[in-house]
Design an enzyme around this catalytic site. Structure first.
Site, PDB file in Angstrom:
ATOM      1  N   GLU A 171       0.833  -1.206   0.000  1.00  0.00           N
ATOM      2  CA  GLU A 171       0.000   0.000   0.000  1.00  0.00           C
ATOM      3  C   GLU A 171       0.869   1.257   0.000  1.00  0.00           C
ATOM      4  O   GLU A 171       0.567   2.227  -0.700  1.00  0.00           O
ATOM      5  CB  GLU A 171      -0.912   0.023   1.234  1.00  0.00           C
ATOM      6  CG  GLU A 171      -1.844  -1.169   1.322  1.00  0.00           C
ATOM      7  CD  GLU A 171      -1.282  -2.354   2.116  1.00  0.00           C
ATOM      8  OE1 GLU A 171      -2.087  -3.068   2.715  1.00  0.00           O
ATOM      9  OE2 GLU A 171      -0.051  -2.560   2.123  1.00  0.00           O
ATOM     10  N   CYS A 176      -1.825  -3.035   7.320  1.00  0.00           N
ATOM     11  CA  CYS A 176      -1.266  -2.961   8.669  1.00  0.00           C
ATOM     12  C   CYS A 176      -1.599  -1.593   9.284  1.00  0.00           C
ATOM     13  O   CYS A 176      -2.112  -0.704   8.613  1.00  0.00           O
ATOM     14  CB  CYS A 176       0.249  -3.184   8.646  1.00  0.00           C
ATOM     15  SG  CYS A 176       1.196  -1.798   7.957  1.00  0.00           S
TER      16      CYS A 176
END
Length: 140
Positions: free
Chosen positions: A61, A92
């Site tokens: 990401e 995360c």
């Protein structure tokens, strides 16, 4: 606020996600991850995780967000995340904060299974409720 639904993922985008995930450098975790970020402009940005021997690395990401920023864009419309298996591979904590920086209330985060089928989608509020963002900082 009404529930936001992501646009269907095209076959070309699904294949690009699988390919970028398969390009990940994950020799330590053996957990390759890919991300496809669709910016507000409609432009697509890909990212994959890159690990290092000191066990610090770059998440998929973060790579996609970096590519978007490098092109001068600042707003995420949709973010797709694909892991290696049939389980949820959600962003995360660090990536949730990174996504928050460039998300809007309409941003949708879609978690896919290892074949690129949607498992679940989230709004930013669902992914990181009561989050801290730029508006929480004192004016400069």
């Amino acid at each position: 606020m009404p529930e936001t639904r992501p646009a269907p993922l095209s076959e070309a985008s699904r294949q690009a996600l699988i390919a970028v995930r398969d390009s990940a450098y994950a020799p330590y975790s053996r957990h390759p991850v890919g991300a496809l970020l669709v910016a507000e402009s409609g432009q697509h940005y890909l990212g994959c995780n890159v690990e290092s021997a000191n066990f610090k690395g770059l998440c998929a990401e973060a790579g996609a967000i970096s590519a978007m920023i490098a092109q001068g864009e600042r707003e995420i419309a949709t973010l797709y995340v694909i892991g290696p298996g049939e389980h949820l591979c959600t962003p995360c904590g660090d990536c949730r904060q990174r996504i928050r920086e460039f998300a809007t209330p309409a941003t949708v985060i879609v978690v896919l299974d290892g074949n690129g089928a949607p498992l679940r989608h989230y709004t930013m509020e669902q992914l990181l409720p009561d989050s801290f963002g730029p508006e929480n900082l004192p004016p400069s």
